[in-house]
Scaffold this active site. Structure first.
Site, PDB file in Angstrom:
ATOM      1  N   ASP A  32     -54.806  64.618  55.775  1.00  0.00           N
ATOM      2  CA  ASP A  32     -55.324  63.711  56.793  1.00  0.00           C
ATOM      3  C   ASP A  32     -56.089  62.568  56.114  1.00  0.00           C
ATOM      4  OD1 ASP A  32     -55.986  64.107  60.099  1.00  0.00           O
ATOM      5  OD2 ASP A  32     -57.163  62.637  58.982  1.00  0.00           O
ATOM      6  N   GLY A  95     -58.787  63.843  72.859  1.00  0.00           N
ATOM      7  CA  GLY A  95     -59.017  62.825  71.837  1.00  0.00           C
ATOM      8  C   GLY A  95     -57.814  62.575  70.957  1.00  0.00           C
ATOM      9  N   GLN A  96     -56.639  62.988  71.408  1.00  0.00           N
ATOM     10  CA  GLN A  96     -55.419  62.798  70.601  1.00  0.00           C
ATOM     11  C   GLN A  96     -55.211  61.318  70.279  1.00  0.00           C
ATOM     12  OE1 GLN A  96     -51.789  64.066  72.516  1.00  0.00           O
ATOM     13  NE2 GLN A  96     -50.619  64.023  70.615  1.00  0.00           N
ATOM     14  N   HIS A 102     -48.390  67.480  66.328  1.00  0.00           N
ATOM     15  CA  HIS A 102     -48.752  67.909  64.969  1.00  0.00           C
ATOM     16  C   HIS A 102     -49.809  68.984  65.048  1.00  0.00           C
ATOM     17  CE1 HIS A 102     -51.271  64.518  66.193  1.00  0.00           C
ATOM     18  NE2 HIS A 102     -52.255  65.085  65.510  1.00  0.00           N
ATOM     19  N   LEU A 103     -49.867  69.778  64.006  1.00  0.00           N
ATOM     20  CA  LEU A 103     -50.924  70.770  63.845  1.00  0.00           C
ATOM     21  C   LEU A 103     -51.917  70.261  62.820  1.00  0.00           C
ATOM     22  CD1 LEU A 103     -48.878  74.084  63.513  1.00  0.00           C
ATOM     23  CD2 LEU A 103     -49.987  73.163  65.560  1.00  0.00           C
ATOM     24  N   HIS A 104     -53.195  70.482  63.090  1.00  0.00           N
ATOM     25  CA  HIS A 104     -54.238  70.267  62.089  1.00  0.00           C
ATOM     26  C   HIS A 104     -54.547  71.620  61.460  1.00  0.00           C
ATOM     27  CE1 HIS A 104     -55.764  66.284  63.710  1.00  0.00           C
ATOM     28  NE2 HIS A 104     -55.111  66.739  64.766  1.00  0.00           N
TER      29      HIS A 104
HETATM   30  P1  AMP Z   1     -54.879  63.578  66.680  1.00  0.00           P
HETATM   31  O1  AMP Z   1     -56.181  62.997  67.141  1.00  0.00           O
HETATM   32  O2  AMP Z   1     -54.746  65.047  66.965  1.00  0.00           O
HETATM   33  O3  AMP Z   1     -53.701  62.778  67.198  1.00  0.00           O
HETATM   34  O4  AMP Z   1     -54.873  63.485  65.102  1.00  0.00           O
HETATM   35  C1  AMP Z   1     -54.341  62.413  64.403  1.00  0.00           C
HETATM   36  C2  AMP Z   1     -54.819  62.530  62.983  1.00  0.00           C
HETATM   37  O5  AMP Z   1     -54.014  61.702  62.173  1.00  0.00           O
HETATM   38  C3  AMP Z   1     -56.276  62.086  62.768  1.00  0.00           C
HETATM   39  O6  AMP Z   1     -57.022  63.165  62.212  1.00  0.00           O
HETATM   40  C4  AMP Z   1     -56.150  60.896  61.789  1.00  0.00           C
HETATM   41  O7  AMP Z   1     -57.186  60.871  60.827  1.00  0.00           O
HETATM   42  C5  AMP Z   1     -54.811  61.174  61.153  1.00  0.00           C
HETATM   43  N1  AMP Z   1     -54.080  60.013  60.656  1.00  0.00           N
HETATM   44  C6  AMP Z   1     -53.868  58.836  61.299  1.00  0.00           C
HETATM   45  N2  AMP Z   1     -53.122  58.016  60.536  1.00  0.00           N
HETATM   46  C7  AMP Z   1     -52.859  58.697  59.386  1.00  0.00           C
HETATM   47  C8  AMP Z   1     -52.135  58.376  58.200  1.00  0.00           C
HETATM   48  N3  AMP Z   1     -51.524  57.189  58.033  1.00  0.00           N
HETATM   49  N4  AMP Z   1     -52.090  59.314  57.207  1.00  0.00           N
HETATM   50  C9  AMP Z   1     -52.715  60.504  57.361  1.00  0.00           C
HETATM   51  N5  AMP Z   1     -53.392  60.857  58.472  1.00  0.00           N
HETATM   52  C10 AMP Z   1     -53.482  59.964  59.466  1.00  0.00           C
END
Ligand code: AMP
Ligand code: ZN
Length: 115
Positions: A32, A95-96, A102-104
């Site tokens: 991330d 907050g997406q 995707h999975l965190h």
């Molecule tokens: P979400 O809020 O669940 O949609 O998570 C999106 C995640 O993508 C966030 O934690 C961002 O920091 C991450 N993110 C956004 N752009 C990038 C990127 N170019 N490379 C890596 N992570 C990213």
């Protein structure tokens, strides 16, 4: 299946650079860009899965694959014994930020309670 202006589709296609730590035919994992824990990995299907509420069977299968590979990816980051949290955000209240499923994987320290 590539969606215009989708960051994760762009990374999947190699149009946007990333720190890729895993890839197979169905999914990939990147670090991330704004980590919320010492280890913060995103597990992302190659195909654009907008959400799981309206998902087709191939989209569900791609999401399922992400769940299947997440434990090994976590283990490869040293989280096998200490544990980790899997999170997937859905929609505005969560907050997406990126509307591509995707999975965190979060770990590397004691995580706070859910809220
Ligand atoms: P979400 O809020 O669940 O949609 O998570 C999106 C995640 O993508 C966030 O934690 C961002 O920091 C991450 N993110 C956004 N752009 C990038 C990127 N170019 N490379 C890596 N992570 C990213
Ligand atoms: Zn996408």
């Amino acid at each position: 299946m590539n969606q215009r202006d989708c960051i994760f589709c762009g990374i999947s296609q190699g149009e946007i650079t990333s720190n890729k730590i895993f890839e197979d035919d169905q999914a990939f994992a990147i670090l991330d860009i704004s980590p919320k824990a010492p280890e913060h990995v995103l597990v992302i299907p190659h195909i654009h899965v907008g959400d799981l509420i309206n998902a087709s069977l191939p989209e569900f299968q791609a999401a399922r694959h992400c769940f299947e590979i997440a434990p090994q990816i976590a283990k490869s980051r040293g989280l096998g014994l200490s544990g980790y949290r899997l999170v997937t955000n859905q929609g505005a209240d969560s907050g997406q930020e990126v509307p591509h499923f995707h999975l965190h994987i979060l770990g590397g320290r004691k995580l706070q309670g859910m809220g």
